[in-house]
Design a protein around this motif. Structure first.
Motif, PDB file in Angstrom:
ATOM      1  N   PHE A  30      -6.919 -65.357  38.807  1.00  0.00           N
ATOM      2  CA  PHE A  30      -7.137 -66.779  39.048  1.00  0.00           C
ATOM      3  C   PHE A  30      -6.734 -67.633  37.855  1.00  0.00           C
ATOM      4  O   PHE A  30      -6.808 -68.848  37.913  1.00  0.00           O
ATOM      5  CB  PHE A  30      -8.612 -67.044  39.363  1.00  0.00           C
ATOM      6  CG  PHE A  30      -9.046 -66.515  40.694  1.00  0.00           C
ATOM      7  CD1 PHE A  30      -9.035 -67.314  41.819  1.00  0.00           C
ATOM      8  CD2 PHE A  30      -9.482 -65.203  40.829  1.00  0.00           C
ATOM      9  CE1 PHE A  30      -9.432 -66.839  43.052  1.00  0.00           C
ATOM     10  CE2 PHE A  30      -9.886 -64.709  42.051  1.00  0.00           C
ATOM     11  CZ  PHE A  30      -9.862 -65.529  43.162  1.00  0.00           C
ATOM     12  N   LYS A  31      -6.320 -67.020  36.783  1.00  0.00           N
ATOM     13  CA  LYS A  31      -6.013 -67.773  35.569  1.00  0.00           C
ATOM     14  C   LYS A  31      -4.520 -67.904  35.316  1.00  0.00           C
ATOM     15  O   LYS A  31      -4.113 -68.471  34.323  1.00  0.00           O
ATOM     16  CB  LYS A  31      -6.677 -67.087  34.368  1.00  0.00           C
ATOM     17  CG  LYS A  31      -8.205 -67.111  34.429  1.00  0.00           C
ATOM     18  CD  LYS A  31      -8.818 -66.415  33.232  1.00  0.00           C
ATOM     19  CE  LYS A  31     -10.335 -66.451  33.281  1.00  0.00           C
ATOM     20  NZ  LYS A  31     -10.951 -65.752  32.125  1.00  0.00           N
ATOM     21  N   LEU A  48      -2.272 -71.085  41.613  1.00  0.00           N
ATOM     22  CA  LEU A  48      -2.885 -70.317  42.686  1.00  0.00           C
ATOM     23  C   LEU A  48      -3.001 -68.850  42.275  1.00  0.00           C
ATOM     24  O   LEU A  48      -2.187 -68.355  41.499  1.00  0.00           O
ATOM     25  CB  LEU A  48      -2.045 -70.423  43.969  1.00  0.00           C
ATOM     26  CG  LEU A  48      -1.980 -71.808  44.602  1.00  0.00           C
ATOM     27  CD1 LEU A  48      -0.956 -71.822  45.725  1.00  0.00           C
ATOM     28  CD2 LEU A  48      -3.355 -72.238  45.129  1.00  0.00           C
ATOM     29  N   PRO A  49      -3.995 -68.154  42.793  1.00  0.00           N
ATOM     30  CA  PRO A  49      -4.168 -66.758  42.391  1.00  0.00           C
ATOM     31  C   PRO A  49      -3.089 -65.858  42.977  1.00  0.00           C
ATOM     32  O   PRO A  49      -2.601 -66.088  44.075  1.00  0.00           O
ATOM     33  CB  PRO A  49      -5.540 -66.393  42.976  1.00  0.00           C
ATOM     34  CG  PRO A  49      -5.687 -67.289  44.161  1.00  0.00           C
ATOM     35  CD  PRO A  49      -5.039 -68.588  43.748  1.00  0.00           C
ATOM     36  N   LYS A  50      -2.724 -64.843  42.227  1.00  0.00           N
ATOM     37  CA  LYS A  50      -1.847 -63.814  42.764  1.00  0.00           C
ATOM     38  C   LYS A  50      -2.657 -62.917  43.699  1.00  0.00           C
ATOM     39  O   LYS A  50      -3.877 -62.849  43.607  1.00  0.00           O
ATOM     40  CB  LYS A  50      -1.219 -63.008  41.641  1.00  0.00           C
ATOM     41  CG  LYS A  50      -0.235 -63.826  40.809  1.00  0.00           C
ATOM     42  CD  LYS A  50       0.460 -62.969  39.762  1.00  0.00           C
ATOM     43  CE  LYS A  50       1.467 -63.788  38.967  1.00  0.00           C
ATOM     44  NZ  LYS A  50       2.157 -63.003  37.925  1.00  0.00           N
ATOM     45  N   GLY A  51      -1.955 -62.222  44.578  1.00  0.00           N
ATOM     46  CA  GLY A  51      -2.650 -61.459  45.606  1.00  0.00           C
ATOM     47  C   GLY A  51      -3.208 -60.134  45.154  1.00  0.00           C
ATOM     48  O   GLY A  51      -4.136 -59.600  45.778  1.00  0.00           O
ATOM     49  N   THR A  56      -0.948 -58.513  37.244  1.00  0.00           N
ATOM     50  CA  THR A  56      -1.081 -59.117  38.566  1.00  0.00           C
ATOM     51  C   THR A  56       0.290 -59.214  39.213  1.00  0.00           C
ATOM     52  O   THR A  56       1.316 -59.175  38.539  1.00  0.00           O
ATOM     53  CB  THR A  56      -1.688 -60.528  38.472  1.00  0.00           C
ATOM     54  OG1 THR A  56      -0.875 -61.330  37.591  1.00  0.00           O
ATOM     55  CG2 THR A  56      -3.114 -60.480  37.940  1.00  0.00           C
ATOM     56  N   LYS A  57       0.293 -59.343  40.540  1.00  0.00           N
ATOM     57  CA  LYS A  57       1.577 -59.469  41.232  1.00  0.00           C
ATOM     58  C   LYS A  57       1.394 -60.204  42.549  1.00  0.00           C
ATOM     59  O   LYS A  57       0.296 -60.282  43.095  1.00  0.00           O
ATOM     60  CB  LYS A  57       2.198 -58.095  41.473  1.00  0.00           C
ATOM     61  CG  LYS A  57       1.430 -57.207  42.449  1.00  0.00           C
ATOM     62  CD  LYS A  57       2.145 -55.877  42.641  1.00  0.00           C
ATOM     63  CE  LYS A  57       1.435 -54.994  43.657  1.00  0.00           C
ATOM     64  NZ  LYS A  57       2.146 -53.700  43.862  1.00  0.00           N
ATOM     65  N   TYR A  58       2.510 -60.734  43.044  1.00  0.00           N
ATOM     66  CA  TYR A  58       2.532 -61.425  44.319  1.00  0.00           C
ATOM     67  C   TYR A  58       2.898 -60.437  45.433  1.00  0.00           C
ATOM     68  O   TYR A  58       3.121 -59.253  45.182  1.00  0.00           O
ATOM     69  CB  TYR A  58       3.553 -62.565  44.287  1.00  0.00           C
ATOM     70  CG  TYR A  58       3.213 -63.677  43.327  1.00  0.00           C
ATOM     71  CD1 TYR A  58       2.156 -64.544  43.581  1.00  0.00           C
ATOM     72  CD2 TYR A  58       3.969 -63.869  42.165  1.00  0.00           C
ATOM     73  CE1 TYR A  58       1.853 -65.567  42.704  1.00  0.00           C
ATOM     74  CE2 TYR A  58       3.668 -64.896  41.282  1.00  0.00           C
ATOM     75  CZ  TYR A  58       2.616 -65.739  41.556  1.00  0.00           C
ATOM     76  OH  TYR A  58       2.312 -66.754  40.682  1.00  0.00           O
ATOM     77  N   ASP A 100      -5.608 -65.391  51.267  1.00  0.00           N
ATOM     78  CA  ASP A 100      -6.037 -65.001  49.927  1.00  0.00           C
ATOM     79  C   ASP A 100      -6.638 -66.177  49.171  1.00  0.00           C
ATOM     80  O   ASP A 100      -7.644 -66.047  48.468  1.00  0.00           O
ATOM     81  CB  ASP A 100      -4.852 -64.451  49.122  1.00  0.00           C
ATOM     82  CG  ASP A 100      -4.457 -63.051  49.558  1.00  0.00           C
ATOM     83  OD1 ASP A 100      -5.093 -62.524  50.481  1.00  0.00           O
ATOM     84  OD2 ASP A 100      -3.508 -62.495  48.983  1.00  0.00           O
ATOM     85  N   VAL A 101      -6.008 -67.334  49.319  1.00  0.00           N
ATOM     86  CA  VAL A 101      -6.446 -68.522  48.589  1.00  0.00           C
ATOM     87  C   VAL A 101      -7.727 -69.099  49.186  1.00  0.00           C
ATOM     88  O   VAL A 101      -8.639 -69.510  48.465  1.00  0.00           O
ATOM     89  CB  VAL A 101      -5.343 -69.606  48.597  1.00  0.00           C
ATOM     90  CG1 VAL A 101      -5.823 -70.869  47.888  1.00  0.00           C
ATOM     91  CG2 VAL A 101      -4.082 -69.074  47.930  1.00  0.00           C
TER      92      VAL A 101
END
Length: 344
Positions: free
Chosen positions: A210-211, A215-218, A227-229, A242-243
């Motif tokens: 979330f940082k 928007l947060p990555k999945g 992290t990754k999309y 997800d969001v």
């Protein structure tokens, strides 16, 4: 203390969030005035039902013990109900499934019953199926089975305190609704401290996602923090679900722990999404399945109330209900209503 709770075999985001709303509603109806004043006490940001960290966490937890002491908890109420033949059959089916899971996949994430093998999200598993079943065990009166599951959670809490981390990418959405949601549901019906502790341990693992941008990555690897999309490349895709489908769990966790961080990051993500949808005037006011991470531009021409968006819609309404229909949350109700009118 008697322990039981709400029924679900393979619960969805809807089942988890609905149970949380039921618990909140019961607390608001039955807690003594002093405890109810705590519920409506100090606020953070625009969320009137969430006390700040200045409120003693011990007092907050005592509210749940008081609910049980007064005999007004869901476990004690449901324990007085005689099961019909069909309900007893369902209970035995749950017992059968639990025994199979315990024998072939204990602590694993996914049991394959035909081959009696296990698939895990991470190395050695997060206990997803176990945690996601705790409230079903409680509501069905399978106390011995619940205690087995609770012992596993207690052991995992100790392991994480001693430095254990999960290795492998996990879904922010699935981990929130199944692991954090399952733990919070069981905690609200038993007040077992280890359930709340483990819920916060897992939530902390998700926070780095979330940082990183608007928007947060999945997905996130708790051990490395990577992290990754959904797609690799310069511009990744972010699922609307997800969001917009983590706010109930994160908000309740903030209330229970007094740490506003969880509510703040989840609400920030949702607010950004709602701004995007309004600014882009999306097709028939429905949300697209995916949005881009860069520039908050729409990344999909597909619109529906199905997968990748369905829980986003339901969480809008449930957040309004969870707020005790606060004016500060009317934007969620208005947005939900607009979406629903567009599909008539």
């Amino acid at each position: 203390m008697s322990r039981l709770k709400k029924s679900r075999i393979r619960p969805s985001a809807a089942a988890i969030s609905l149970s949380i709303i039921l618990i909140v509603a019961l607390c608001g109806m039955y807690l003594p005035r002093a405890l109810r004043s705590l519920w409506k006490g100090d606020t953070i940001a625009r969320h009137p039902i969430i006390p700040t960290s200045k409120v003693d966490t011990t007092i907050r937890k005592k509210a749940f013990f008081e609910l049980h002491r007064l005999g007004l908890s869901v476990p004690q109420l449901t324990a007085k109900v005689n099961l019909s033949t069909e309900q007893q059959q369902i209970k035995e089916a749950m017992r059968h499934a639990w025994v199979g899971y315990k024998q072939s996949s204990w602590g694993g994430d996914i049991l394959h019953p035909v081959t009696k093998t296990t698939s895990n999200w991470v190395v050695d598993g997060m206990g997803v199926t176990l945690i996601d079943s705790l409230d079903s065990l409680l509501i069905m009166g399978l106390d011995d089975e619940y205690e087995d599951g609770l012992r596993w959670v207690t052991t995992r809490v100790s392991e994480i305190r001693n430095g254990r981390t999960y290795s492998g990418f996990i879904s922010i959405f699935e981990t929130t609704i199944r692991v954090i949601g399952g733990l919070l549901s069981a905690f609200c019906l038993t007040a077992d401290e280890d359930l709340l502790t483990h819920a916060e341990q897992v939530a902390r693992m998700l926070l780095p996602a979330f940082k990183e941008g608007e928007l947060p990555k999945g997905f996130i690897n708790p051990r490395t923090g990577a992290t990754k999309y959904y797609e690799s490349g310069r511009v990744g895709r972010v699922s609307v679900a997800d969001v917009g489908s983590v706010q109930l769990e994160f908000r309740l966790l903030s209330w229970l722990t007094g740490n506003s961080t969880y509510d703040r990051v989840a609400t920030h993500s949702l607010d950004k999404l709602l701004f995007l949808l309004k600014d882009q005037q999306s097709h028939r006011m429905l949300a697209p399945h995916f949005i881009t991470s860069k520039g908050l531009l729409l990344a999909s021409s597909s619109y529906s109330v199905g997968g990748n968006t369905d829980s986003f819609y339901e969480y809008l309404l449930k957040q309004y209900l969870l707020s005790q229909k606060s004016e500060d949350f009317e934007i969620y109700l208005t947005t939900f209503t607009t979406f629903m009118k567009s599909i008539r």
